[in-house]
Motif scaffolding. Structure first.
Motif, PDB file in Angstrom:
ATOM      1  N   LEU A  57      -3.468  16.241   4.697  1.00 44.02           N
ATOM      2  CA  LEU A  57      -3.827  15.829   6.058  1.00 44.02           C
ATOM      3  C   LEU A  57      -3.120  16.676   7.113  1.00 44.02           C
ATOM      4  O   LEU A  57      -1.958  17.054   6.937  1.00 44.02           O
ATOM      5  CB  LEU A  57      -3.444  14.363   6.291  1.00 44.02           C
ATOM      6  CG  LEU A  57      -4.072  13.292   5.403  1.00 44.02           C
ATOM      7  CD1 LEU A  57      -3.510  11.918   5.790  1.00 44.02           C
ATOM      8  CD2 LEU A  57      -5.583  13.283   5.542  1.00 44.02           C
ATOM      9  N   HIS A  62      -2.606  12.331  10.285  1.00 40.78           N
ATOM     10  CA  HIS A  62      -1.509  11.400   9.966  1.00 40.78           C
ATOM     11  C   HIS A  62      -1.314  10.405  11.106  1.00 40.78           C
ATOM     12  O   HIS A  62      -1.225   9.201  10.889  1.00 40.78           O
ATOM     13  CB  HIS A  62      -0.205  12.175   9.740  1.00 40.78           C
ATOM     14  CG  HIS A  62      -0.055  12.722   8.348  1.00 40.78           C
ATOM     15  ND1 HIS A  62       0.167  11.926   7.263  1.00 40.78           N
ATOM     16  CD2 HIS A  62      -0.097  13.988   7.865  1.00 40.78           C
ATOM     17  CE1 HIS A  62       0.257  12.665   6.161  1.00 40.78           C
ATOM     18  NE2 HIS A  62       0.098  13.934   6.506  1.00 40.78           N
ATOM     19  N   TYR A  66      -2.156   5.591  12.238  1.00 42.60           N
ATOM     20  CA  TYR A  66      -1.483   4.573  13.045  1.00 42.60           C
ATOM     21  C   TYR A  66      -2.334   4.185  14.250  1.00 42.60           C
ATOM     22  O   TYR A  66      -2.439   3.016  14.614  1.00 42.60           O
ATOM     23  CB  TYR A  66      -0.118   5.082  13.514  1.00 42.60           C
ATOM     24  CG  TYR A  66       0.903   5.107  12.404  1.00 42.60           C
ATOM     25  CD1 TYR A  66       1.557   3.943  12.008  1.00 42.60           C
ATOM     26  CD2 TYR A  66       1.190   6.283  11.725  1.00 42.60           C
ATOM     27  CE1 TYR A  66       2.485   3.958  10.978  1.00 42.60           C
ATOM     28  CE2 TYR A  66       2.121   6.314  10.694  1.00 42.60           C
ATOM     29  CZ  TYR A  66       2.766   5.143  10.322  1.00 42.60           C
ATOM     30  OH  TYR A  66       3.670   5.146   9.288  1.00 42.60           O
ATOM     31  N   SER A  69      -5.328   2.028  13.066  1.00 38.52           N
ATOM     32  CA  SER A  69      -4.912   0.713  12.568  1.00 38.52           C
ATOM     33  C   SER A  69      -4.466  -0.181  13.709  1.00 38.52           C
ATOM     34  O   SER A  69      -4.678  -1.394  13.675  1.00 38.52           O
ATOM     35  CB  SER A  69      -3.771   0.854  11.556  1.00 38.52           C
ATOM     36  OG  SER A  69      -4.250   1.374  10.344  1.00 38.52           O
ATOM     37  N   ARG A  73      -6.295  -3.666  13.974  1.00 41.32           N
ATOM     38  CA  ARG A  73      -5.457  -4.809  13.590  1.00 41.32           C
ATOM     39  C   ARG A  73      -5.438  -5.864  14.708  1.00 41.32           C
ATOM     40  O   ARG A  73      -5.663  -7.045  14.470  1.00 41.32           O
ATOM     41  CB  ARG A  73      -4.043  -4.293  13.338  1.00 41.32           C
ATOM     42  CG  ARG A  73      -3.038  -5.333  12.960  1.00 41.32           C
ATOM     43  CD  ARG A  73      -1.647  -4.736  12.887  1.00 41.32           C
ATOM     44  NE  ARG A  73      -1.571  -3.617  11.967  1.00 41.32           N
ATOM     45  CZ  ARG A  73      -1.301  -2.372  12.338  1.00 41.32           C
ATOM     46  NH1 ARG A  73      -1.052  -2.074  13.595  1.00 41.32           N
ATOM     47  NH2 ARG A  73      -1.249  -1.416  11.438  1.00 41.32           N
TER      48      ARG A  73
ATOM     49  N   SER B 153       5.620   1.137   4.057  1.00 39.23           N
ATOM     50  CA  SER B 153       4.630   2.171   3.724  1.00 39.23           C
ATOM     51  C   SER B 153       4.523   3.073   4.953  1.00 39.23           C
ATOM     52  O   SER B 153       4.494   2.588   6.083  1.00 39.23           O
ATOM     53  CB  SER B 153       3.286   1.536   3.395  1.00 39.23           C
ATOM     54  OG  SER B 153       2.881   0.672   4.433  1.00 39.23           O
ATOM     55  N   TYR B 155       2.790   6.657   6.914  1.00 42.19           N
ATOM     56  CA  TYR B 155       1.585   7.486   6.977  1.00 42.19           C
ATOM     57  C   TYR B 155       1.847   8.806   7.682  1.00 42.19           C
ATOM     58  O   TYR B 155       0.921   9.587   7.898  1.00 42.19           O
ATOM     59  CB  TYR B 155       0.461   6.690   7.677  1.00 42.19           C
ATOM     60  CG  TYR B 155       0.254   5.375   6.982  1.00 42.19           C
ATOM     61  CD1 TYR B 155      -0.493   5.297   5.807  1.00 42.19           C
ATOM     62  CD2 TYR B 155       0.883   4.225   7.427  1.00 42.19           C
ATOM     63  CE1 TYR B 155      -0.625   4.109   5.121  1.00 42.19           C
ATOM     64  CE2 TYR B 155       0.760   3.029   6.750  1.00 42.19           C
ATOM     65  CZ  TYR B 155       0.012   2.974   5.591  1.00 42.19           C
ATOM     66  OH  TYR B 155      -0.108   1.796   4.902  1.00 42.19           O
ATOM     67  N   TYR B 224      -5.868   9.974   1.665  1.00 41.93           N
ATOM     68  CA  TYR B 224      -4.695   9.178   2.019  1.00 41.93           C
ATOM     69  C   TYR B 224      -4.882   7.782   1.444  1.00 41.93           C
ATOM     70  O   TYR B 224      -5.973   7.403   1.013  1.00 41.93           O
ATOM     71  CB  TYR B 224      -4.468   9.126   3.540  1.00 41.93           C
ATOM     72  CG  TYR B 224      -5.608   8.534   4.337  1.00 41.93           C
ATOM     73  CD1 TYR B 224      -5.604   7.186   4.685  1.00 41.93           C
ATOM     74  CD2 TYR B 224      -6.686   9.323   4.746  1.00 41.93           C
ATOM     75  CE1 TYR B 224      -6.638   6.636   5.417  1.00 41.93           C
ATOM     76  CE2 TYR B 224      -7.728   8.784   5.479  1.00 41.93           C
ATOM     77  CZ  TYR B 224      -7.703   7.447   5.814  1.00 41.93           C
ATOM     78  OH  TYR B 224      -8.733   6.905   6.533  1.00 41.93           O
ATOM     79  N   ILE B 226      -4.002   3.555   2.101  1.00 40.71           N
ATOM     80  CA  ILE B 226      -3.583   2.534   3.064  1.00 40.71           C
ATOM     81  C   ILE B 226      -3.076   1.306   2.307  1.00 40.71           C
ATOM     82  O   ILE B 226      -3.699   0.839   1.355  1.00 40.71           O
ATOM     83  CB  ILE B 226      -4.755   2.123   3.986  1.00 40.71           C
ATOM     84  CG1 ILE B 226      -5.284   3.325   4.778  1.00 40.71           C
ATOM     85  CG2 ILE B 226      -4.322   1.005   4.923  1.00 40.71           C
ATOM     86  CD1 ILE B 226      -4.408   3.792   5.896  1.00 40.71           C
ATOM     87  N   ALA B 300      -9.738   1.155   6.955  1.00 38.91           N
ATOM     88  CA  ALA B 300      -8.765   0.315   6.266  1.00 38.91           C
ATOM     89  C   ALA B 300      -7.597   0.150   7.219  1.00 38.91           C
ATOM     90  O   ALA B 300      -7.193   1.102   7.882  1.00 38.91           O
ATOM     91  CB  ALA B 300      -8.305   0.972   4.975  1.00 38.91           C
ATOM     92  N   VAL B 301      -7.075  -1.049   7.288  1.00 35.31           N
ATOM     93  CA  VAL B 301      -6.007  -1.330   8.250  1.00 35.31           C
ATOM     94  C   VAL B 301      -4.693  -1.464   7.509  1.00 35.31           C
ATOM     95  O   VAL B 301      -4.567  -2.276   6.601  1.00 35.31           O
ATOM     96  CB  VAL B 301      -6.310  -2.619   9.037  1.00 35.31           C
ATOM     97  CG1 VAL B 301      -5.167  -2.946   9.992  1.00 35.31           C
ATOM     98  CG2 VAL B 301      -7.607  -2.468   9.802  1.00 35.31           C
ATOM     99  N   SER B 302      -3.721  -0.650   7.920  1.00 37.75           N
ATOM    100  CA  SER B 302      -2.402  -0.758   7.319  1.00 37.75           C
ATOM    101  C   SER B 302      -1.723  -2.011   7.831  1.00 37.75           C
ATOM    102  O   SER B 302      -1.979  -2.459   8.953  1.00 37.75           O
ATOM    103  CB  SER B 302      -1.563   0.460   7.688  1.00 37.75           C
ATOM    104  OG  SER B 302      -1.384   0.520   9.085  1.00 37.75           O
TER     105      SER B 302
END
Lengths: 281, 314
Positions: A57, A62, A66, A69, A73, B153, B155, B224, B226, B300-302
């Motif tokens: 990546l 990378h 974040y 998400s 989220r 975790s 990323y 990657y 997740i 996909a949500v971390s």
């Protein structure tokens, strides 16, 4: 392959290193900012200046994990907290409002239960007819519904004395006391009915304006939602403000021209006790 | 607080066995059936502000099962001041449920008073190590107990990092006496995303300070991974668990499942698979951990968090 590749040896001091504080400001800024591109800079540092690329990546991808998400989220949490509103607005519009809200009012709380605290006010601030002389009615309903849903989530978890004994038919009037968790609502739309219909998967249509009242009570840690009429709302409100039962009956009877001493009170009493509105005082 | 005393306290913690995360979906089943689970891990933030059913249920469960408190909001790595209000509530909850230990993550969740509700990665260097160790000591002094920190975790890695994560964790334990929660799945996820060897990572940790392990499922997105906590544990993670079990001598182990949560018995059955991976495996069975898994491109949500929002009962 025993260590992080590119961590220790490859950092070239092309730019002044960010302090620990500045690096966190940088990363949070990159996560919260909309429309970040590979060349975007905060404090003079691009993503490639700060983040390592890996074997698979780029630095941008990378960081994008974040960034992506973060919004996904919190959007999901908003949908959970305002699931009836999400139904009323329909998914795309709800998401647009939620995304704008999260961008305008990023969370300041360690708990997600408060995430939607300012959402009703945000909907009011950003209503699409703001500034127009002729107001549409549907935003009023959405704002009332948002306030109601958030209030319900707070009532579900509010602290209260758990040692109360529920009243029953045999409980004398003088021992009737309002349940410790009982909240009254007055709406200009049938908000509670809409909420209940959605909870029962009835796919409710958007309602027309219609004054409504409801009571939300928590009994054995479960919530009960009850539509009440104006007179009942008035009566229960008086009890909440610590009026005696006799005074509340007298006031309600006078204001609504009803004889509270007769069958009306018998019916209300039965209904209120059955709904968990009263405990033994 | 005395570092040596903390180290001693951490090493004397007993291994309660195999545990499950306490999720609201399973409240009624647990209260009614009293399943034979060794212990439960509770998310501190789900209960510390609760005056309703979650706290009521937790009180009952803590009467019958050992409980561990696991937090997501301490933000030990943040450059904002520690949130004293949060710590006060955390301590009050610990006083009430008497957990075996209290854990959180090596991460930060936000700065400038904001909270991203994510477990953000810490830059790993001397400056951050000093900062974080000072805060761990402050938190431990306030809580009047050594705390336990989990490897998150991750990323991404930072160009300014100069310390490997396994060394950073070891220095943390040496400077504060804190314990470690080794999330084996997180090691696997981070190693894939950031190009390091997960076996080496686990070998380098201070094993005597590891008091707990996490195992979980993840989503492989091709280039990657997740950490989704929404499915069964993959074989490669079980192998790493086996290695960690051997090196630590066996510690409390918990299966995390936070999204698409299965029925209780299925969740428990997945946890009990851990028993099959406690005996020593040959090294050749531990190497070559990257096996083919189905790839699932898409969103996909971390660190899924929607389970942290109360699910209400009408």
């Amino acid at each position: 392959m025993n260590g992080y590749t590119g961590l220790i040896d490859d950092y070239t001091m092309e730019k002044e290193a960010l302090s620990y504080t500045d690096l966190q400001q940088w990363m949070q800024g990159m996560i919260l900012r909309q429309g970040v591109e590979p060349g975007s800079k905060i404090a003079g540092h691009t993503i490639m200046d700060v983040v390592n690329a890996s074997g698979r990546l780029s630095a941008m991808r990378h960081l994008d994990i974040y960034r992506g998400s973060y919004i996904a989220r919190l959007r999901e949490c908003m949908r959970n907290q305002f699931h009836t509103l999400a139904h009323a607005l329909e998914a795309p519009l709800f998401e647009a409002f939620a995304d704008d809200y999260l961008a305008t009012y990023p969370s300041q709380s360690y708990t997600l239960n408060n995430l939607g605290e300012r959402f009703p006010a945000f909907l009011e601030e950003t209503r699409p007819d703001a500034g127009l002389a002729l107001k549409e009615t549907w935003p009023d309903f959405m704002i009332e519904l948002a306030k109601f849903e958030y209030a319900i989530s707070m009532i579900f978890d509010e602290a209260a004395d758990g040692d109360t004994i529920m009243a029953d038919e045999a409980t004398p009037d003088e021992q009737l006391k309002l349940a410790p968790v009982l909240h009254l609502f007055h709406h200009s739309y049938p908000v509670c009915k809409y909420y209940l219909d959605h909870a029962q998967k009835k796919e409710p249509e958007l309602p027309f304006p219609e004054e409504s009242h409801c009571a939300v009570v928590r009994q054995h840690y479960k919530l009960g939602l009850f539509v009440v009429n104006r007179a009942q709302y008035h009566f229960l409100g008086l009890l909440q403000s610590r009026s005696s039962l006799a005074a509340a009956m007298e006031s309600t009877g006078a204001q609504f021209q009803i004889n509270m001493a007769g069958t009306i009170w018998e019916e209300w009493r039965k209904h209120f006790i059955g709904s968990g509105f009263f405990v033994r005082g | 607080m005395d570092i040596a005393a903390n180290i001693n306290s951490i090493r004397q913690l007993r291994n309660p066995g195999l545990g499950l995360g306490l999720r609201s979906k399973h409240f009624n089943h647990i209260l009614e059936q009293r399943p034979a689970v060794d212990w439960f891990e509770v998310i501190s933030e789900n209960f510390m502000d609760s005056g309703g059913r979650p706290r009521h249920v937790l009180r009952q469960i803590a009467e019958h099962y050992p409980v561990v408190m696991h937090g997501v909001s301490l933000s030990i790595g943040s450059t904002d001041p520690l949130n004293k209000g949060y710590l006060k509530k955390l301590k009050a909850l610990a006083a009430e449920v008497q957990p075996l230990w209290v854990s959180d993550h090596l991460c930060w969740t936000g700065v400038n008073g904001l909270n991203t509700h994510d477990l953000l990665p810490v830059v790993l260097n001397e400056e951050s190590l000093q900062h974080i160790c000072a805060r761990i000591n402050e938190a431990q002094d306030y809580m009047e107990r050594p705390m336990v920190f989990e490897n998150p975790s991750t990323y991404l890695t930072f160009k300014q990092s100069t310390i490997a994560e396994w060394d950073f964790l070891r220095y943390m334990t040496e400077e504060t006496g804190c314990g470690l929660l080794l999330d084996v799945n997180n090691v696997y996820v981070s190693s894939f995303n950031n190009d390091f060897d997960p076996v080496h990572y686990i070998q380098q940790l201070p094993h005597q300070q590891v008091v707990q392990m996490h195992i979980a499922g993840h989503q492989h997105c091709g280039d990657y991974i997740i950490d989704t906590h929404d499915r069964k544990v993959v074989q490669d993670v079980w192998k790493l668990f086996n290695l960690a079990w051997q090196l630590t001598g066996g510690v409390a182990t918990l299966l995390e499942w936070d999204n698409h949560i299965p029925e209780f018995d299925d969740y428990h059955a997945e946890l009990l698979k851990a028993r099959q991976y406690m005996d020593a495996l040959a090294m050749d069975q531990l190497t070559g951990t990257e096996t083919k898994q189905p790839y699932e491109p898409g969103i996909a949500v971390s660190n899924p968090v929607d389970f942290l929002v109360h699910s209400m009962e009408l």
